[in-house]
Design an enzyme around this catalytic site. Structure first.
Site, mmCIF file in Angstrom:
data_model
loop_
_atom_site.group_PDB
_atom_site.id
_atom_site.type_symbol
_atom_site.label_atom_id
_atom_site.label_comp_id
_atom_site.label_asym_id
_atom_site.label_seq_id
_atom_site.Cartn_x
_atom_site.Cartn_y
_atom_site.Cartn_z
ATOM 1 N N ASP A 12 0.860 -1.187 0.000
ATOM 2 C CA ASP A 12 0.000 0.000 0.000
ATOM 3 C C ASP A 12 0.897 1.238 0.000
ATOM 4 O OD1 ASP A 12 0.886 0.310 2.594
ATOM 5 O OD2 ASP A 12 -1.105 0.353 3.507
ATOM 6 N N HIS A 13 0.269 2.398 0.124
ATOM 7 C CA HIS A 13 1.014 3.664 0.060
ATOM 8 C C HIS A 13 2.095 3.767 1.146
ATOM 9 C CE1 HIS A 13 -2.376 4.011 2.774
ATOM 10 N NE2 HIS A 13 -1.701 4.932 3.446
ATOM 11 N N CYS A 69 2.945 -3.362 4.027
ATOM 12 C CA CYS A 69 2.121 -2.214 4.394
ATOM 13 C C CYS A 69 2.855 -1.499 5.522
ATOM 14 C CB CYS A 69 0.697 -2.618 4.743
ATOM 15 S SG CYS A 69 0.515 -3.704 6.171
ATOM 16 N N GLY A 70 2.201 -0.570 6.187
ATOM 17 C CA GLY A 70 2.905 0.209 7.202
ATOM 18 C C GLY A 70 3.497 -0.667 8.298
ATOM 19 N N THR A 71 2.659 -1.488 8.892
ATOM 20 C CA THR A 71 3.109 -2.378 9.968
ATOM 21 C C THR A 71 3.340 -3.807 9.505
ATOM 22 O OG1 THR A 71 0.823 -2.927 10.460
ATOM 23 C CG2 THR A 71 1.814 -1.107 11.728
ATOM 24 N N GLY A 72 2.723 -4.182 8.389
ATOM 25 C CA GLY A 72 2.725 -5.574 7.934
ATOM 26 C C GLY A 72 1.563 -6.363 8.523
ATOM 27 N N GLY A 74 -1.865 -5.659 8.655
ATOM 28 C CA GLY A 74 -3.050 -5.777 7.806
ATOM 29 C C GLY A 74 -2.828 -6.758 6.673
ATOM 30 N N HIS A 102 10.719 -24.076 8.853
ATOM 31 C CA HIS A 102 9.670 -24.840 9.554
ATOM 32 C C HIS A 102 8.261 -24.615 9.001
ATOM 33 C CE1 HIS A 102 11.968 -25.729 13.586
ATOM 34 N NE2 HIS A 102 12.657 -26.062 12.493
ATOM 35 N N ASN A 103 8.021 -23.446 8.419
ATOM 36 C CA ASN A 103 6.648 -23.125 8.007
ATOM 37 C C ASN A 103 6.464 -23.075 6.494
ATOM 38 O OD1 ASN A 103 7.377 -20.909 10.502
ATOM 39 N ND2 ASN A 103 5.797 -22.456 10.890
ATOM 40 N N ARG A 113 7.019 0.717 7.845
ATOM 41 C CA ARG A 113 7.277 1.691 8.911
ATOM 42 C C ARG A 113 7.988 1.029 10.091
ATOM 43 N NH1 ARG A 113 1.159 4.203 8.396
ATOM 44 N NH2 ARG A 113 1.600 5.624 6.676
ATOM 45 N N ARG A 136 9.053 -33.656 9.629
ATOM 46 C CA ARG A 136 7.908 -33.528 10.525
ATOM 47 C C ARG A 136 7.125 -32.229 10.291
ATOM 48 N NH1 ARG A 136 12.355 -31.734 13.128
ATOM 49 N NH2 ARG A 136 12.210 -29.985 14.578
ATOM 50 N N HIS A 137 7.796 -31.247 9.686
ATOM 51 C CA HIS A 137 7.126 -29.959 9.470
ATOM 52 C C HIS A 137 6.119 -30.024 8.324
ATOM 53 C CE1 HIS A 137 9.741 -28.239 12.412
ATOM 54 N NE2 HIS A 137 10.788 -28.709 11.761
ATOM 55 N N ARG A 140 2.735 -30.981 9.592
ATOM 56 C CA ARG A 140 2.188 -29.869 10.377
ATOM 57 C C ARG A 140 1.615 -28.783 9.482
ATOM 58 N NH1 ARG A 140 7.184 -29.761 14.752
ATOM 59 N NH2 ARG A 140 6.657 -31.761 15.691
HETATM 60 C C1 RB5 Z 1 -1.963 2.688 6.487
HETATM 61 O O1 RB5 Z 1 -2.011 3.873 7.182
HETATM 62 C C2 RB5 Z 1 -1.773 1.521 7.439
HETATM 63 O O2 RB5 Z 1 -2.916 1.339 8.209
HETATM 64 C C3 RB5 Z 1 -1.436 0.259 6.674
HETATM 65 O O3 RB5 Z 1 -0.298 0.481 5.914
HETATM 66 C C4 RB5 Z 1 -1.129 -0.986 7.479
HETATM 67 O O4 RB5 Z 1 -0.149 -0.724 8.451
HETATM 68 C C5 RB5 Z 1 -2.272 -1.748 7.962
HETATM 69 O O5 RB5 Z 1 -2.147 -2.762 8.657
#
Ligand code: RB5
Length: 146
Positions: A12-13, A69-72, A74, A102-103, A113, A136-137, A140
């Site tokens: 995303d942005h 995304c910003g945090t990963g 979402g 393992h996964n 971010r 074994r993985h 699973r």
């Molecule tokens: C966008 O502002 C932010 O919500 C998105 O990038 C993401 O971090 C969502 O999980």
């Protein structure tokens, strides 16, 4: 990794800049990359891009995907709703390595971010270079899909 298919990447942005840098990093090293967007820093809904990439990996059109995304967070939530998708949000090398060993993670998720460029490149490279251990993985991960 399976080099027959390109790596599909989406963001995303909030992570557009990092996505562009990762694309360049990968292409400079000979990887083929399919960019599912977004293609600018104009605000978008991460869900649309997460669904695009996760659907393509779920249908095995691509064997590996990268989402940002910003945090990963979402992107992880979206991607892991798709059958056969094992998306791993990684902010360190150990997680990137273990997500493969393992996964057998088929989507790497990064927070634009959260991690800096150089760490992100290291995470991506480790994730691409590490093979699934199987054994074994396998049983699973096969029991994940409901
Ligand atoms: C966008 O502002 C932010 O919500 C998105 O990038 C993401 O971090 C969502 O999980």
């Amino acid at each position: 990794m399976d080099t027959d298919k390109p790596i599909i990447i989406g963001c995303d942005h909030a992570a557009f800049e990092l996505k562009e840098k990762i694309k360049t990093y990968l292409m400079d090293r000979g990887y083929r990359v399919e960019d599912a967007g977004t293609k600018s820093d104009v605000s978008v809904n991460y869900v649309d891009f997460g669904k695009k990439v996760a659907a393509a990996v779920s249908k095995n059109e691509y064997s590996r995907g990268i989402l940002l995304c910003g945090t990963g967070l979402g992107m992880s939530m979206v991607a892991n709703r798709f059958a056969h998708v094992r998306a791993a949000l990684c902010s360190d090398i150990f997680a990137a390595k273990m997500s493969r060993l393992h996964n057998d993670a088929n989507i790497l998720v990064l927070g634009g971010r959260v991690v800096g460029d150089i760490l992100a490149f290291e995470i991506v490279q480790t994730w691409l270079d590490t093979e699934f251990e199987g054994g074994r993985h396998l049983e699973r991960i096969q029991s994940i899909d409901i």
